[in-house]
Design a protein around this motif. Structure first.
Motif, PDB file in Angstrom:
ATOM      1  N   LEU A 147      36.123  49.714  31.023  1.00 45.02           N
ATOM      2  CA  LEU A 147      37.570  49.808  31.213  1.00 45.02           C
ATOM      3  C   LEU A 147      37.930  50.854  32.269  1.00 45.02           C
ATOM      4  N   ASP A 148      37.150  51.919  32.341  1.00 46.28           N
ATOM      5  CA  ASP A 148      37.367  52.907  33.413  1.00 46.28           C
ATOM      6  C   ASP A 148      37.215  52.257  34.784  1.00 46.28           C
ATOM      7  N   GLN A 149      36.313  51.311  34.901  1.00 43.76           N
ATOM      8  CA  GLN A 149      36.025  50.677  36.185  1.00 43.76           C
ATOM      9  C   GLN A 149      37.017  49.583  36.547  1.00 43.76           C
ATOM     10  N   VAL A 150      37.575  48.903  35.551  1.00 43.33           N
ATOM     11  CA  VAL A 150      38.373  47.715  35.840  1.00 43.33           C
ATOM     12  C   VAL A 150      39.842  47.813  35.460  1.00 43.33           C
ATOM     13  N   GLU A 151      40.260  48.881  34.810  1.00 43.61           N
ATOM     14  CA  GLU A 151      41.644  48.953  34.364  1.00 43.61           C
ATOM     15  C   GLU A 151      42.272  50.335  34.558  1.00 43.61           C
ATOM     16  N   ARG A 152      41.508  51.354  34.478  1.00 43.26           N
ATOM     17  CA  ARG A 152      42.064  52.697  34.556  1.00 43.26           C
ATOM     18  C   ARG A 152      41.910  53.232  35.973  1.00 43.26           C
ATOM     19  N   GLY A 153      42.830  54.048  36.385  1.00 47.94           N
ATOM     20  CA  GLY A 153      42.724  54.626  37.720  1.00 47.94           C
ATOM     21  C   GLY A 153      43.224  53.664  38.781  1.00 47.94           C
ATOM     22  N   ASP A 154      42.528  53.628  39.915  1.00 50.47           N
ATOM     23  CA  ASP A 154      42.974  52.826  41.061  1.00 50.47           C
ATOM     24  C   ASP A 154      42.632  51.346  40.948  1.00 50.47           C
ATOM     25  N   ARG A 155      41.579  50.997  40.231  1.00 44.93           N
ATOM     26  CA  ARG A 155      41.135  49.600  40.169  1.00 44.93           C
ATOM     27  C   ARG A 155      41.789  48.879  39.003  1.00 44.93           C
ATOM     28  N   ARG A 178      30.874  44.439  34.299  1.00 42.50           N
ATOM     29  CA  ARG A 178      30.672  43.941  32.937  1.00 42.50           C
ATOM     30  C   ARG A 178      29.223  44.016  32.469  1.00 42.50           C
ATOM     31  N   GLN A 179      28.311  44.365  33.337  1.00 41.88           N
ATOM     32  CA  GLN A 179      26.889  44.356  32.980  1.00 41.88           C
ATOM     33  C   GLN A 179      26.534  45.361  31.882  1.00 41.88           C
ATOM     34  N   ALA A 180      27.094  46.555  31.930  1.00 39.11           N
ATOM     35  CA  ALA A 180      26.773  47.558  30.895  1.00 39.11           C
ATOM     36  C   ALA A 180      27.232  47.111  29.510  1.00 39.11           C
ATOM     37  N   HIS A 195      42.696  40.141  36.689  1.00 44.09           N
ATOM     38  CA  HIS A 195      42.172  40.499  38.012  1.00 44.09           C
ATOM     39  C   HIS A 195      42.224  39.295  38.953  1.00 44.09           C
ATOM     40  N   GLY A 196      41.857  38.136  38.448  1.00 39.14           N
ATOM     41  CA  GLY A 196      41.873  36.939  39.287  1.00 39.14           C
ATOM     42  C   GLY A 196      43.273  36.544  39.722  1.00 39.14           C
ATOM     43  N   ASP A 197      44.251  36.754  38.855  1.00 39.83           N
ATOM     44  CA  ASP A 197      45.639  36.367  39.140  1.00 39.83           C
ATOM     45  C   ASP A 197      46.474  37.514  39.711  1.00 39.83           C
ATOM     46  N   ARG A 198      45.874  38.685  39.832  1.00 36.49           N
ATOM     47  CA  ARG A 198      46.592  39.883  40.328  1.00 36.49           C
ATOM     48  C   ARG A 198      47.867  40.120  39.517  1.00 36.49           C
ATOM     49  N   ARG A 199      47.711  40.163  38.220  1.00 42.17           N
ATOM     50  CA  ARG A 199      48.859  40.351  37.322  1.00 42.17           C
ATOM     51  C   ARG A 199      48.544  41.409  36.282  1.00 42.17           C
ATOM     52  N   GLY A 200      49.569  41.863  35.621  1.00 45.25           N
ATOM     53  CA  GLY A 200      49.389  42.812  34.537  1.00 45.25           C
ATOM     54  C   GLY A 200      48.835  42.129  33.300  1.00 45.25           C
ATOM     55  N   TRP A 201      48.467  42.928  32.342  1.00 45.65           N
ATOM     56  CA  TRP A 201      47.935  42.390  31.102  1.00 45.65           C
ATOM     57  C   TRP A 201      48.157  43.420  30.017  1.00 45.65           C
ATOM     58  N   ASP A 202      48.041  42.999  28.794  1.00 48.72           N
ATOM     59  CA  ASP A 202      48.233  43.902  27.662  1.00 48.72           C
ATOM     60  C   ASP A 202      47.312  43.446  26.543  1.00 48.72           C
ATOM     61  N   TYR A 203      46.899  44.396  25.733  1.00 49.48           N
ATOM     62  CA  TYR A 203      46.052  44.061  24.594  1.00 49.48           C
ATOM     63  C   TYR A 203      46.392  44.994  23.448  1.00 49.48           C
ATOM     64  N   ASP A 204      46.255  44.509  22.239  1.00 47.21           N
ATOM     65  CA  ASP A 204      46.533  45.308  21.054  1.00 47.21           C
ATOM     66  C   ASP A 204      45.304  46.154  20.726  1.00 47.21           C
ATOM     67  N   TRP A 205      45.236  47.321  21.330  1.00 44.35           N
ATOM     68  CA  TRP A 205      44.076  48.188  21.138  1.00 44.35           C
ATOM     69  C   TRP A 205      44.008  48.751  19.725  1.00 44.35           C
ATOM     70  N   GLY A 206      45.130  48.734  19.021  1.00 41.18           N
ATOM     71  CA  GLY A 206      45.101  49.135  17.613  1.00 41.18           C
ATOM     72  C   GLY A 206      44.248  48.182  16.789  1.00 41.18           C
ATOM     73  N   GLY A 253      30.800  50.424  22.081  1.00 44.23           N
ATOM     74  CA  GLY A 253      32.140  50.962  22.336  1.00 44.23           C
ATOM     75  C   GLY A 253      32.169  51.871  23.552  1.00 44.23           C
ATOM     76  N   ARG A 254      31.153  52.681  23.714  1.00 44.73           N
ATOM     77  CA  ARG A 254      31.082  53.554  24.898  1.00 44.73           C
ATOM     78  C   ARG A 254      30.914  52.744  26.178  1.00 44.73           C
ATOM     79  N   ALA A 255      30.098  51.709  26.134  1.00 45.04           N
ATOM     80  CA  ALA A 255      29.919  50.851  27.317  1.00 45.04           C
ATOM     81  C   ALA A 255      31.233  50.159  27.667  1.00 45.04           C
ATOM     82  N   ILE A 256      31.982  49.739  26.678  1.00 45.12           N
ATOM     83  CA  ILE A 256      33.276  49.110  26.930  1.00 45.12           C
ATOM     84  C   ILE A 256      34.248  50.118  27.521  1.00 45.12           C
ATOM     85  N   ASP A 257      34.227  51.334  27.026  1.00 44.38           N
ATOM     86  CA  ASP A 257      35.103  52.375  27.566  1.00 44.38           C
ATOM     87  C   ASP A 257      34.793  52.628  29.045  1.00 44.38           C
ATOM     88  N   THR A 258      33.521  52.682  29.391  1.00 46.16           N
ATOM     89  CA  THR A 258      33.119  52.854  30.787  1.00 46.16           C
ATOM     90  C   THR A 258      33.555  51.651  31.621  1.00 46.16           C
TER      91      THR A 258
END
Length: 159
Positions: free
Chosen positions: A104-112, A128-130, A61-72, A97-102
């Motif tokens: 990720l919805d806010q910071v990676e999925r969708g428009d943001r 990140r507070q939740a 987010h700070g560098d305005r770049r893509g990222w990847d993670y091994d979710w497996g 895990g549910r808080a992390i999923d929420t």
């Protein structure tokens, strides 16, 4: 002579019982220590993954770049911890895990996303507070599960 034989036999029997009881107690202590070691390793793995992908996402987010993670690997870490965690800890892991999923919805999925519409550092921290609060609850559940009068922490570290 009979008294000496009975005394010797009783002594031998008591010594044998002592060895058997001692062996059982030692085995139980070793099993408990092994289980605790397995739990600690699994918990460390989950927290390591959490810290890594959170930091990577923050940088993206700070560098305005893509990222990847091994979710497996993240999923595998959660599965491994579910094998050794007591029920109270497993419940908090599910909540984490549910808080992390929420999150990720806010910071990676969708428009943001870091590329489309990166969050400011303040927005990222707010999102990140939740998971941070869920992490504190999880750490405290883990501390309670180990007993030994570990006091609860009112704050989180890392992540």
């Amino acid at each position: 002579m009979l008294e000496s034989l009975v005394t010797t036999a009783a002594g031998a029997l008591l010594a044998t019982v002592g060895v058997l009881v001692g062996g059982a107690v030692t085995r139980r202590a070793q099993d408990q220590q092994w289980n605790r070691d397995q739990q600690l390793a699994a918990y460390q793995e989950v927290f390591t993954h959490y810290a890594k992908f959170t930091m990577e996402l923050r940088r993206a987010h700070g560098d305005r770049r893509g990222w990847d993670y091994d979710w497996g690997e993240w999923s595998a870490a959660l599965l491994r911890v579910s094998l050794v965690a007591p029920a109270e800890v497993a419940t908090e892991i599910e909540n984490f895990g549910r808080a992390i999923d929420t999150f990720l919805d806010q910071v990676e999925r969708g428009d943001r996303t870091p590329l489309r519409d990166p969050l400011s550092p303040e927005e990222f921290e707010a999102a990140r507070q939740a998971p941070a609060a869920a992490q504190v609850r999880l750490v405290n559940a883990i501390r309670r599960s180990f007993g030994d009068d570990h006091r609860e922490l009112p704050f989180g570290l890392g992540g």
